[in-house]
Design an enzyme around this catalytic site. Structure first.
Site, PDB file in Angstrom:
ATOM      1  CG  LEU A 152      45.232  98.573  19.190  1.00 33.48           C
ATOM      2  CD1 LEU A 152      44.883  98.506  17.706  1.00 33.48           C
ATOM      3  CD2 LEU A 152      44.735  99.883  19.789  1.00 33.48           C
ATOM      4  CG  ASP A 153      41.095  96.702  24.792  1.00 33.52           C
ATOM      5  OD1 ASP A 153      42.150  96.579  25.456  1.00 33.52           O
ATOM      6  OD2 ASP A 153      40.246  97.573  25.023  1.00 33.52           O
ATOM      7  NE  ARG A 154      40.495  87.667  22.483  1.00 36.53           N
ATOM      8  CZ  ARG A 154      41.135  86.620  21.959  1.00 36.53           C
ATOM      9  NH1 ARG A 154      40.962  86.319  20.679  1.00 36.53           N
ATOM     10  NH2 ARG A 154      41.926  85.894  22.699  1.00 36.53           N
ATOM     11  NE  ARG A 183      36.172  98.012  25.312  1.00 38.03           N
ATOM     12  CZ  ARG A 183      36.478  96.752  25.617  1.00 38.03           C
ATOM     13  NH1 ARG A 183      37.752  96.349  25.591  1.00 38.03           N
ATOM     14  NH2 ARG A 183      35.527  95.899  25.941  1.00 38.03           N
TER      15      ARG A 183
END
Length: 302
Positions: free
Chosen positions: A116-118, A217
């Site tokens: 998962l992205d930050r 996104r």
């Protein structure tokens, strides 16, 4: 801190750190880079004009919440603001490192099977053995690695339910991705609008079929429905609602709420992550119904 090596600074990373008065644990924590390369040992050689990046020490992260553990697979609840693996700010604060510490294992034992992205939260699975990693890799290839996300978007995409399948490639900024960019790869995301707030924002259930960098996104932004908090792809971090109240979100409004994968002995591993309070509160402030989160778990996705 950024240090450009000059004649007389020293011939090793350790010498430059000492000259820069950097803390002694910077290399061990994975917070030192020469260019884009992470430094592993303080005695690594340097040349004049090398650029040394030294990230600041971070506070010790809170131990992660273990959601499920079965058949050498552990499901962890990642908070927003924490990278899955080490980045330019170091490695000791990453989810893989703090999870290994919590389990009493060497970090090399943990293999992230998704990331998962930050600034995204939710379920992350780590395989603890090579066999488990291979099993989950096969599950992904066979379409048996089920992931469901919930997202808050600025507007509703049209149609309200469907599939985004525009290829994703590299943008001019190497840290970003874009639809139909350079070196494109196929990307497929299934989605459905579960609820809409009076001001036009929407709560989506999303199921990525492929796993490209920033996929949800990028696809949402390209569909005219950027995620709230996602400034990189056009989403606002502040929204003004009726009465002039300003709402602020310092993360991306995307949460991996459920992951289901096959078990080694037939019974699947199911991991559920509660929706973070900041997302639940934001949705209510936008005029959405609190029960919408429960709806998003069962909301039909094409």
């Amino acid at each position: 801190m950024r240090w450009i090596v000059r004649s007389g600074d020293g011939l090793t990373v350790g010498a430059v750190l000492q000259r820069a008065h950097a803390d002694a644990d910077a290399v061990r924590d994975g917070r030192v880079f020469v260019g884009r390369r992470r430094v592993r040992e303080a005695d690594e050689p340097l040349r004049v004009d090398d650029v040394v990046e030294i990230a600041s020490r971070r506070e010790t992260p809170t131990p992660p919440r273990i959601l499920a553990q079965k058949d050498d697979v552990v499901a962890v609840d990642k908070p927003a603001g924490m990278p899955t693996i080490g980045d330019h700010a170091g490695a000791a604060h990453a989810l893989v490192a703090v999870t290994a510490h919590a389990l009493g294992l060497d970090e090399s034992r943990l293999h992230p099977t998704s990331r998962l992205d930050r600034d995204v939260s939710g379920v992350v699975l780590f395989a603890l053995t090579k066999a488990a990693a291979e099993r989950l890799s096969r599950a992904r290839a066979e379409g048996l690695y089920e992931r469901r996300y919930v997202a808050l978007t600025v507007a509703s995409p049209e149609p309200l339910r469907g599939v985004w399948n525009t290829p994703i490639g590299r943008a001019s900024d190497p840290r970003r991705r874009t639809v139909n960019g350079r070196d494109t790869v196929p990307a497929t995301t299934r989605y459905a609008v579960c609820e809409r707030a009076p001001g036009g924002s929407a709560l989506l259930a999303v199921a990525p079929v492929t796993g490209r960098t920033h996929q949800i996104r990028v696809h949402a932004a390209a569909a005219g429905a950027p995620l709230i908090g996602d400034r990189v792809y056009g989403g606002p971090t502040r929204m003004t609602i009726a009465g002039g109240r300003v709402l602020e979100l310092r993360r991306v409004a995307l949460h991996a709420v459920r992951v289901v994968v096959p078990g080694a002995r037939g019974t699947p591993l199911v991991a559920l992550s509660p929706v973070p309070a900041e997302l639940a509160d934001l949705w209510v402030s936008l005029g959405g119904a609190p029960a919408a989160w429960e709806v998003s778990l069962s909301c039909a996705i094409d």
